[in-house]
Design a protein around this motif. Structure first.
Motif, PDB file in Angstrom:
ATOM      1  N   ASP A 116       0.769  -1.309   0.001  1.00  0.00           N
ATOM      2  CA  ASP A 116      -0.231  -0.041   0.003  1.00  0.00           C
ATOM      3  C   ASP A 116       0.842   1.055   0.057  1.00  0.00           C
ATOM      4  O   ASP A 116       0.422   2.278  -0.520  1.00  0.00           O
ATOM      5  CB  ASP A 116      -0.961   0.034   1.346  1.00  0.00           C
ATOM      6  CG  ASP A 116      -1.840  -1.191   1.204  1.00  0.00           C
ATOM      7  OD1 ASP A 116      -2.122  -1.866   0.198  1.00  0.00           O
ATOM      8  OD2 ASP A 116      -2.520  -1.479   2.307  1.00  0.00           O
ATOM      9  N   TYR A 117       1.975   1.199   0.429  1.00  0.00           N
ATOM     10  CA  TYR A 117       2.729   2.294   0.537  1.00  0.00           C
ATOM     11  C   TYR A 117       4.061   2.329  -0.314  1.00  0.00           C
ATOM     12  O   TYR A 117       4.870   3.162  -0.361  1.00  0.00           O
ATOM     13  CB  TYR A 117       3.423   2.320   2.060  1.00  0.00           C
ATOM     14  CG  TYR A 117       2.231   2.718   3.050  1.00  0.00           C
ATOM     15  CD1 TYR A 117       2.134   4.033   3.511  1.00  0.00           C
ATOM     16  CD2 TYR A 117       1.701   1.555   3.601  1.00  0.00           C
ATOM     17  CE1 TYR A 117       0.991   4.356   3.992  1.00  0.00           C
ATOM     18  CE2 TYR A 117       0.608   1.761   4.699  1.00  0.00           C
ATOM     19  CZ  TYR A 117       0.330   3.174   4.740  1.00  0.00           C
ATOM     20  OH  TYR A 117      -0.660   3.334   5.652  1.00  0.00           O
ATOM     21  N   THR A 118       4.156   1.259  -1.192  1.00  0.00           N
ATOM     22  CA  THR A 118       5.273   1.318  -2.405  1.00  0.00           C
ATOM     23  C   THR A 118       4.531   1.290  -3.605  1.00  0.00           C
ATOM     24  O   THR A 118       3.559   0.611  -4.040  1.00  0.00           O
ATOM     25  CB  THR A 118       5.798  -0.049  -2.172  1.00  0.00           C
ATOM     26  OG1 THR A 118       6.274  -0.102  -0.680  1.00  0.00           O
ATOM     27  CG2 THR A 118       7.105  -0.007  -2.997  1.00  0.00           C
ATOM     28  N   LYS A 119       4.799   2.309  -4.300  1.00  0.00           N
ATOM     29  CA  LYS A 119       4.131   2.792  -5.581  1.00  0.00           C
ATOM     30  C   LYS A 119       5.034   2.254  -6.781  1.00  0.00           C
ATOM     31  O   LYS A 119       5.994   2.417  -6.629  1.00  0.00           O
ATOM     32  CB  LYS A 119       3.901   4.272  -5.805  1.00  0.00           C
ATOM     33  CG  LYS A 119       2.822   4.852  -5.104  1.00  0.00           C
ATOM     34  CD  LYS A 119       2.400   6.164  -5.087  1.00  0.00           C
ATOM     35  CE  LYS A 119       1.668   6.700  -4.158  1.00  0.00           C
ATOM     36  NZ  LYS A 119       1.833   8.034  -3.689  1.00  0.00           N
ATOM     37  N   ASP A 120       4.216   1.600  -7.655  1.00  0.00           N
ATOM     38  CA  ASP A 120       5.014   1.387  -8.961  1.00  0.00           C
ATOM     39  C   ASP A 120       5.248   2.492  -9.795  1.00  0.00           C
ATOM     40  O   ASP A 120       4.188   3.055 -10.139  1.00  0.00           O
ATOM     41  CB  ASP A 120       4.296   0.060  -9.603  1.00  0.00           C
ATOM     42  CG  ASP A 120       5.162  -0.313 -10.731  1.00  0.00           C
ATOM     43  OD1 ASP A 120       6.164   0.109 -11.006  1.00  0.00           O
ATOM     44  OD2 ASP A 120       4.973  -1.621 -11.236  1.00  0.00           O
ATOM     45  N   THR A 121       6.549   2.861 -10.011  1.00  0.00           N
ATOM     46  CA  THR A 121       6.479   4.155 -10.759  1.00  0.00           C
ATOM     47  C   THR A 121       6.376   3.997 -12.183  1.00  0.00           C
ATOM     48  O   THR A 121       6.127   4.849 -12.913  1.00  0.00           O
ATOM     49  CB  THR A 121       7.987   4.735 -10.408  1.00  0.00           C
ATOM     50  OG1 THR A 121       8.888   3.818 -11.150  1.00  0.00           O
ATOM     51  CG2 THR A 121       8.162   5.150  -8.999  1.00  0.00           C
ATOM     52  N   GLY A 122       6.405   2.759 -12.802  1.00  0.00           N
ATOM     53  CA  GLY A 122       6.379   2.304 -14.096  1.00  0.00           C
ATOM     54  C   GLY A 122       7.531   2.869 -14.796  1.00  0.00           C
ATOM     55  O   GLY A 122       7.700   2.762 -16.099  1.00  0.00           O
ATOM     56  N   GLN A 123       8.830   3.111 -14.100  1.00  0.00           N
ATOM     57  CA  GLN A 123       9.843   3.474 -14.558  1.00  0.00           C
ATOM     58  C   GLN A 123      10.721   2.076 -15.031  1.00  0.00           C
ATOM     59  O   GLN A 123      10.534   1.211 -14.177  1.00  0.00           O
ATOM     60  CB  GLN A 123      10.808   4.448 -13.912  1.00  0.00           C
ATOM     61  CG  GLN A 123      10.150   5.881 -13.657  1.00  0.00           C
ATOM     62  CD  GLN A 123      10.676   6.672 -12.537  1.00  0.00           C
ATOM     63  OE1 GLN A 123      11.872   6.108 -11.861  1.00  0.00           O
ATOM     64  NE2 GLN A 123      10.266   7.676 -12.086  1.00  0.00           N
TER      65      GLN A 123
END
Lengths: 804, 230
Positions: free
Chosen positions: A468-475
């Motif tokens: 929930d606190y780790t976002k996938d940046t898509g980078q």
């Protein structure tokens, strides 16, 4: 000693058994008298008395220092935030035109060898321009104001490459008022010719004052849960530790108290005297703790963990919390001693016998954790949908559950070692000692068991909510290490800059791309078309191209979402305008161009930053000419090594091209800052607690060995191998630790499951960290045992039999 | 090097030992024959306990010779001396010798267990010795639960359980009243004589020394044989 005790005990004889038969003030006076006598013995008992008091004092002092630091942390963090806010210009009053009191300001954050550097570009437009906190004046063009930590870095050989980037003349050092912490890396760079924002498309702001409007970021319920649990899990072992520390040297003291019984003190009196000794130790601990705290406070500025540091002056405990510590610790010392002496029968004639302990009862020991569970279970699911947790209920619930370990451990240990017998001599010596003194063994392990259980629960909760606190940046860091977005004011040719960057050692590629908006008419409000301009290699980063050569153009389909957003599209041969198509500035005209006749449709692919582009993809020869500074320019930089000098040089080149450039290091995931802070706090605290408990264990072990010096010497005298004694010490520690760690694992996992249900996180148990944490706990004990071997071997010498 | 007196089991010649600037032994000599009880007497600080510790291989002398059954103790390694103490010597001290957590029978059996004897067998032998010392009814009790005299008799049983050839007793009655002291000495000397064990008895009490066959007086680190026959 007898001369000191006789007068004091005489009144006791007159007041009858117990010496406290009088009610009210009389009883109080008796208590005070006995406690004071004990306190006096603590300091007048010769070298041994002093040593014992000092040991207690050091133990309690370490705990007190940790408590004081914990109580000071909220104010330290608040002060840090306040100073960060004070220099922010988010929400500051702005002006449309230059004036006597206007300042142009823009953020120019940098990164250097994995460290974040906060950077601010400033340009005073008048003599009354607001001065950033910590500065005496706004730096002039070419001047730099740097934080002390950044100055040190720039002056060091390690900072040579950074000095090339920040090559201005250092004219000021940023004062503490302008820094969040002593280790912060911060610079203000004086500039000229900054262009203020036009319709929000520039990062340069024109402000008249620094006045931050705090965006109150309330911690979510799960983060609140994490914070509460972190504090409870860290502070509870400290409390347990303090309770153990006041019993340092207890055995020897118990024997000495027998002498007081001989001269007429009754059993209650000697307990109060013993409590008085512990009270003195705890008071010494308070003084030492304050000293340790002051010491820690004075050196705290020299430490930074993950670039977070604290000014000594910020580490001020809240007065009421400090007062609470000052009252609670001595009170706990008296309470714990009286409680611990329940099972000790102190008789005259120097005989001290541990009373046959009543079989420990299980029912009330189970009540403690069950009560904790009872408080926590009703909160199940509250973490979902922005629910709230009652902090006191959570704190009490978690504390009771963890304290339950200290209640159950002696019972469990008694049951287990009570059944043990046989085995080699070392085993027998250890088991028999544990059978006689289960409480002492449990006391040794309680602190670490509580710490490990808390850490397991925290670890589970952290893992449970991590997604929930780790976002996938898509980078995609595999395709490019850094993405440089060149500042609007850069004059350099993009392709030339890319070639320069590609030439640096360690850089394997630099792909330049330009983006600009186009429209069929100008000015246009809608129907805008994204145009991406670059070489075939660059365009392949944004679309799947079968073939490409200079002069080609493509229409990227992009995603449906993007197509809907912009709505515009272009057909072969269309006449378009590019650049200032929205008509922001009258002076800059949009640039007309014609879409090539050949315009094959191609599928978009996410660029290394993760953006999926749609619209026209043009090779340079069919692209519109200079768009007057409109549009964006980007370079994707590929490197052999993400920590290499090449990337630093690339960042420098970007900064030189425009200080408003941003060089973003690509990463697949990004963690929530609050979550990271809590996790770092946990790491900090857990380390301190483990060091504290390890120290406590070592002191206890050495104290026990000191108590048994004569016995150890006589055992060696009749030929007991030292290896047998060493092994017995190991078993004596390993057995309760094994039981304690098993109990900690059960409680930790149980608490973790409850907390995950409360946080509405999917319950899953990762046994790896559970094993690792119990292993760390056991490792601390193994280390302590290893450290206690040299004193053991020193004491277990037959010449210890010498008495003269 | 001076040779040990003929027939002696344990002998020392020219022992010197200093603790810092203090000379504990200054050329002391000693010998004891199998089955002989020798009392080492002297005032406090005269060096008598140091002499016992050197004779037993507990502390190495600075110089001089200690021979046991023809073997030079000072040439032995620590492990060899430990093994010797475990198998050939027995010890009784004034204080701090019984492991408080072990029962009395476990305490007595301890030296046998250290020598590798199985637990049951060791405790069986221990009980037999406790019977000789009249403390068999204390077998299941812990040292903290018995009187000083009883504890000392348990310690004597422990010192003899391995069948030592030399028994070292350092002020064995120092913490006891005279009645208990007499009883301990009587049982100790009887038990030692029954196994032909030599006894080195350190004491400052003439009443205790009276149980010996011969007295040696240590004064200022030097020994003087009184050659007193019973």
């Amino acid at each position: 000693m007898s001369t000191g005790t006789t007068p004091a005990t005489a009144p006791a004889a007159r007041t009858g058994p117990g010496g406290d038969s009088g009610a009210g003030t009389g009883a109080l006076r008796v208590w005070f008298r006995d406690l004071a006598m004990g306190a006096r013995f603590a300091f007048t008992g010769g070298r041994q008395g002093w040593t014992r008091t000092l040991l207690t004092g050091v133990g309690v002092g370490l705990g007190v220092a940790l408590l004081l630091i914990s109580t000071a942390l909220p104010s330290a963090l608040a002060a840090r935030t306040d100073r960060g806010d004070a220099r922010s210009w988010l929400g500051s009053p702005t002006a449309e035109h230059p004036g006597q009191d206007t300042l142009l300001i823009a953020r120019a954050a940098q990164s250097y060898r994995g460290k974040d550097i906060e950077g601010v570009l400033v340009e005073a437009e008048g003599p009354d321009a607001p001065v950033p906190p910590g500065l005496t004046q706004v730096p002039g063009p070419g001047e730099l104001a740097v934080s002390p930590a950044l100055k040190r870095l720039l002056d060091s050989p390690d900072g040579a490459l950074l000095r090339e980037r920040l090559d201005g003349r250092i004219t000021q050092t940023v004062g503490d008022a302008g820094l969040t912490g002593p280790a912060e890396l911060l610079f203000y760079s004086g500039r000229s010719g900054l262009r203020p924002a036009v319709e929000g498309f520039s990062r340069v702001e024109r402000i008249t004052a620094f006045a931050y409007e705090r965006q109150t970021e309330k911690l979510g319920p799960v983060l609140v849960l994490l914070v509460v649990l972190t504090f409870v899990a860290l502070l509870l072992p400290v409390a347990v530790f303090i309770a153990a520390a006041v019993r340092f040297g207890g055995e020897r003291r118990d024997r000495r108290l027998a002498a007081l019984r001989l001269v007429g003190a009754d059993s209650r009196m000697v307990r109060r005297i013993a409590a008085g000794e512990a009270l003195a130790g705890s008071l010494a601990g308070l003084v030492l703790g304050a000293g340790f705290f002051v010491l820690a406070r004075s050196v705290v500025g020299g430490f930074d963990i993950q670039q977070r540091s604290v000014f000594p002056a910020d580490l001020d405990p809240a007065p009421w919390l400090a007062a609470l510590v000052a009252v609670a610790v001595p009170a706990a010392a008296v309470g714990v001693t009286l409680f611990a002496l329940r099972g000790v029968v102190i008789e005259p004639l120097g005989v001290v016998r541990t009373a046959k302990p009543a079989r420990r009862r299980l029912w009330w020991r189970l009540l403690v954790p069950l009560a904790g569970l009872g408080l926590l279970v009703p909160l199940t699911g509250r973490g979902d949908d922005g629910g709230e947790f009652n902090r006191w209920q959570v704190t009490a619930g978690v504390a009771l559950l963890l304290v339950g370990i200290t209640a159950l451990l002696p019972w469990l240990l008694e049951r287990l070692v009570g059944r043990m017998g046989g085995g080699p001599v070392s085993w027998q010596l250890a088991v028999r000692r544990l059978q006689v003194n289960t409480a002492g063994a449990a006391r040794l392990v309680n602190g670490i068991a509580v710490a490990v259980a808390g850490a397991i629960a925290l670890q589970m909760l952290f893992s449970g909510v991590e997604d929930d606190y780790t976002k996938d940046t898509g980078q995609d860091p595999g395709r490019a290490a850094v993405s440089i977005l060149i500042g609007d004011d850069a004059q350099d040719d993009l392709d030339q800059l890319a070639r320069q960057v590609a030439g640096y050692e360690g850089i394997t590629g630099a792909v330049p791309l330009r983006s600009v908006q186009a429209a069929h008419t100008a000015p246009a409000e809608d129907g805008l078309i994204d145009v991406t301009i670059g070489s075939c290699a660059a365009l392949r980063e944004v679309a799947l191209l079968d073939s490409c050569k200079d002069g080609d153009a493509f229409l990227a389909t992009g995603s449906d979402d993007r197509a809907r957003t912009y709505g515009g599209t272009a057909a072969p041969g269309d006449k378009l305008f590019a650049g200032n198509v929205r008509g922001y500035e009258k002076a800059v005209a949009p640039v007309p161009f014609t879409v090539p006749a050949e315009l094959p449709r191609v599928a978009s692919r996410p660029d290394p930053v993760g953006a999926l582009r749609a619209g026209l993809l043009l090779t340079p020869s069919v692209a519109p000419a200079d768009t007057g500074g409109y549009g964006s320019r980007q370079i994707f930089v590929m490197a052999e090594d993400t920590d290499g000098d090449g990337l630093e040089r690339a960042r420098t080149a970007a900064y030189k091209a425009s200080p408003l450039s941003t060089a973003m290091t690509l990463a697949q995931t990004k963690r929530d800052a609050g979550y990271s802070t809590v996790r770092i706090g946990l790491f900090f605290g857990a380390t301190a607690v483990l060091v504290l408990i390890g120290t406590s264990l070592l002191v206890s072990q050495v104290e026990q060995l000191r108590e048994r010096r004569a016995l150890l010497s006589s055992l060696v005298a009749f030929g007991t191998p030292r290896s047998t004694l060493s092994l017995s010490v190991l078993w004596q520690t390993a057995l309760p630790v094994g039981v304690g760690m098993a109990l900690a694992a059960v409680f930790g996992v149980g608490l973790g499951v409850v907390l995950m249900r409360m946080a509405a996180a999917p319950v899953r148990i990762d046994w790896g960290p559970v094993a690792a944490l119990t292993g760390v706990g056991a490792g601390v004990v193994a280390l302590v045992t290893a450290l206690s071997l040299p004193p053991l071997l020193r004491m277990a010498r037959p010449d210890g039999l010498r008495t003269e | 090097m001076t040779h040990a007196p003929a027939g002696s089991l344990l002998a020392a010649t020219g022992l010197h030992k200093a603790y810092g600037p203090t000379k504990a032994l200054d050329g002391a000599d000693f010998s004891v024959h199998p089955g002989e009880v020798v009392a080492v007497m002297g005032p406090s600080g005269s060096g008598k306990s140091t002499l016992l510790h050197c004779l037993a291989g507990i502390v190495p002398p600075d110089s001089g010779s200690v021979t046991y059954a023809g073997r030079e103790l000072t040439a032995m390694s620590d492990a060899e001396r430990s093994a010797l103490r475990r198998t050939e010597f027995g010890f009784v001290f004034q204080f701090g010798q019984l492991v408080p957590e072990l029962t009395c029978v476990e305490n007595v059996a301890l030296p046998l267990r250290l020598a590798g004897v199985r637990r049951k067998e060791a405790e069986h032998t221990a009980l037999a010795w406790m019977e000789k010392l009249q403390v068999e009814d204390l077998a299941g009790q812990r040292p903290g639960e018995v009187s000083g005299g009883q504890g000392q008799r348990v310690a004597v049983a422990r010192s003899l359980v391995t069948g030592p050839r030399v028994l070292f007793a350092d002020e064995p009655t120092g913490a006891l009243d005279s009645l208990n002291g007499e009883l301990v000495m009587q049982l100790l000397t009887e038990a030692a004589r029954s196994t032909n064990a030599a006894v080195v008895l350190v004491t400052h009490e003439t009443r205790v020394a009276a149980w010996s066959d011969r007295e040696i007086v240590v004064r200022d680190g030097r020994s003087r044989d009184m050659e007193r026959a019973i």
